[in-house]
Design an enzyme around this catalytic site. Structure first.
Site, PDB file in Angstrom:
ATOM      1  N   GLU A  67       0.833  -1.208   0.000  1.00  0.00           N
ATOM      2  CA  GLU A  67       0.000   0.000   0.000  1.00  0.00           C
ATOM      3  C   GLU A  67       0.868   1.258   0.000  1.00  0.00           C
ATOM      4  OE1 GLU A  67      -2.000   2.667   3.296  1.00  0.00           O
ATOM      5  OE2 GLU A  67      -2.400   0.532   3.577  1.00  0.00           O
ATOM      6  N   GLU A  99      11.074   3.481   2.297  1.00  0.00           N
ATOM      7  CA  GLU A  99       9.734   3.251   2.844  1.00  0.00           C
ATOM      8  C   GLU A  99       9.774   2.272   4.013  1.00  0.00           C
ATOM      9  OE1 GLU A  99       6.109   4.958   2.680  1.00  0.00           O
ATOM     10  OE2 GLU A  99       7.822   5.300   1.329  1.00  0.00           O
TER      11      GLU A  99
END
Length: 531
Positions: free
Chosen positions: A144, A214
């Site tokens: 996501e 990330e």
């Protein structure tokens, strides 16, 4: 003279009595004459006894039990408490949800409101942390994050600027069973939003440097979540209630998995879970169904066609509820927080609507909101008047094959014993002491809450996507309200006896919880001696 008058009155009374008896006799003769010739006078049966009030009540109860035990099979798939039909006129007058299934299995669903100036379009995917393994737990959430980090056509900056230039909003979220990507835009930018969604879902680059960057972001997010005690309590509740099953895993995954997820893991997850048959393109607001379908046909051409369905995955690893508890004593926290839950119903279980009504009956209350002490719920009223909690909230969570029904509470350490007793008393009471007035109030509150929640294009699109993934169709509001209205006091008692009375519980607690009663005390309070 007086004697003559008395005799005259006596004769008149006798004449009236004779006429009355004659009339009654003629009525009796008429009734006998109406009997068929084949029936003899001796065959006449005496008139049936009058039906007593309790006989009438017993007949009503028998009919209701018969309906509950033999529900209409058409509604079992769609969570109806017992067979009842909504008015077709109300259903037809509601905004139509149009659904088109493409040859590859991808479903496109829209609800048009051309008077609106905005629209929400999104992709709802039947994939979440439940469908991961212990080794890959956290991949869905990691993906996501990575899906917005650039494609072959758009860099990260170009993607962000494109959405901002059109005044849009792009977002995503991951749950245990679903992942969603959606955009809210002006009516003139619907096609552009679909193009962006198709691009990021099919052409993301997953560059190594972006993955490593990330990774650190997600690890910091995990630290933030650990500071949100309500999230910790509910995660621990799932972990203990569904231990050793997929639903017990967290959405973010363990830190060691986050540190080791690779580009190949992300690509493999897309290939196996982001398949056409497990996806729904939902749109609401200023959209036209035919135009959305044509755009989807043109843009979503690279989706995987893996034949594995979520039903197969659930059947391979079904959720199993275990009565258990997990406690974390932390005296540094100012308040104790705990949740107690029973196994609930799945999305498509016939009892799911009744559990929604029961959740509303238990209600919620927060000391800081100022809701008042004399609210409708017996539980919240008891808590507020005795001042034994800071906040309390009933919850009802559904999954594909199970659910959780319970109460979450926040309180001072010296109130835990009284609060736990009040919670178990009021929850267990649903099994045998329920008034029609309480059920009616809860039904009205539930319907009002559902309508207020559907205010806006984003909630409508979310409702369409979720219902198509869980039910296979969009349930009209009128039909849902008919099912809610079908729940009465007897339904609540039956469902409470099935899910609550003398059933195992799961407990999760954190904070200064030394005075929280032990598991066996909670368990003993799931039943009463009713003799």
């Amino acid at each position: 003279m007086a004697m003559k008058n008395l005799l005259s009155l006596a004769r008149r009374s006798q004449r009236r009595l004779f006429l009355t008896q004659a009339t009654r006799s003629s009525s009796s003769f008429s009734a006998i004459d109406s009997v068929p010739a084949s029936a003899s006078p001796t065959a006449l049966s005496p008139p049936p006894p009058h039906l007593m009030p309790y006989d009438h009540a017993a007949e009503i109860i028998k009919n209701k039990i018969k309906k509950l035990e033999n529900p209409d099979k058409r509604f079992l798939k769609y969570a109806s408490p017992h067979p009842i039909l909504a008015s077709h006129n109300h259903i037809l007058s509601a905004p139509e949800t149009r659904v088109t299934t493409l040859p590859n299995g991808l479903r496109v669903a829209t609800e048009s409101n051309l008077s609106a100036k905005t629209a929400t379009v999104g992709v709802w995917i039947d994939a979440g942390s439940r469908f991961e393994s212990d080794e890959t737990n956290g991949t869905a959430h990691f993906l996501e994050h990575m899906i917005f980090k650039g494609t072959d056509r758009r860099t990260v900056r170009a993607l962000e600027e494109e959405i901002e230039d059109i005044g849009g909003h792009l977002n995503a979220y991951t749950s245990r069973e679903q992942t969603t990507y959606y955009a809210k835009v002006l009516d003139s930018n619907v096609n552009q939003a679909l193009d962006v969604l198709a691009d990021i879902l099919q052409n993301s680059k997953f560059e190594e440097q972006r993955i490593n960057r990330e990774r650190d972001v997600i690890l910091r997010e995990m630290q933030e979540v650990e500071g949100q005690t309500d999230e910790v309590v509910l995660d621990h509740l799932h972990a203990t209630a569904f231990q050793y099953t997929p639903l017990g895993r967290t959405i973010l995954g363990p830190a060691q998995n986050v540190k080791s997820i690779t580009r190949e893991d992300l690509q493999n997850y897309i290939k196996t879970h982001y398949t056409a048959s497990r996806m729904v393109i939902a749109a609401a607001g200023a959209v036209k169904h035919e135009e959305v379908v044509e755009q989807v046909k043109k843009l979503f051409t690279k989706l995987s066609s893996d034949p594995t369905t979520t039903s197969q995955l659930v059947a391979n690893e079904p959720a199993s509820f275990t009565g258990s508890e997990v406690r974390m004593i932390d005296d540094d926290l100012p308040l104790a927080q705990f949740a107690v839950a029973f196994e609930g119903a799945s999305w498509t279980d016939p009892d799911s609507v009744a559990l929604m009504v029961m959740q509303t009956m238990l209600g919620s209350w927060n000391k800081n909101v100022g809701g008042g002490k004399h609210v409708g719920s017996d539980l919240t009223q008891r808590v507020a008047i005795n001042e034994i909690a800071e906040s309390i909230m009933a919850f009802n969570t559904n999954y594909k094959d199970t659910g959780l029904f319970g109460v979450y509470a926040v309180a001072k350490a010296d109130c835990l014993d009284d609060l736990s007793y009040a919670i178990m008393y009021e929850v267990t009471k649903l099994a045998y002491r329920v008034s029609d007035a309480d059920v009616t109030r809860a039904r009205n509150q539930l319907k009002s809450s559902l309508l207020l929640h559907m205010d806006g294009t984003s909630p409508i699109a979310e409702d369409i996507g979720r219902q198509l993934l869980t039910y296979g169709r969009r349930i009209p509001t009128a039909e849902l309200f008919a099912r809610i209205d079908a729940v009465d006091a007897s339904t609540v008692k039956r469902v409470a006896n099935k899910y609550i009375y003398d059933k195992d519980i799961a407990i999760s607690a954190i904070g200064p919880i030394q005075d929280l009663p032990d598991y066996n005390k909670f368990r003993r309070r799931t039943y009463w001696n009713r003799y």
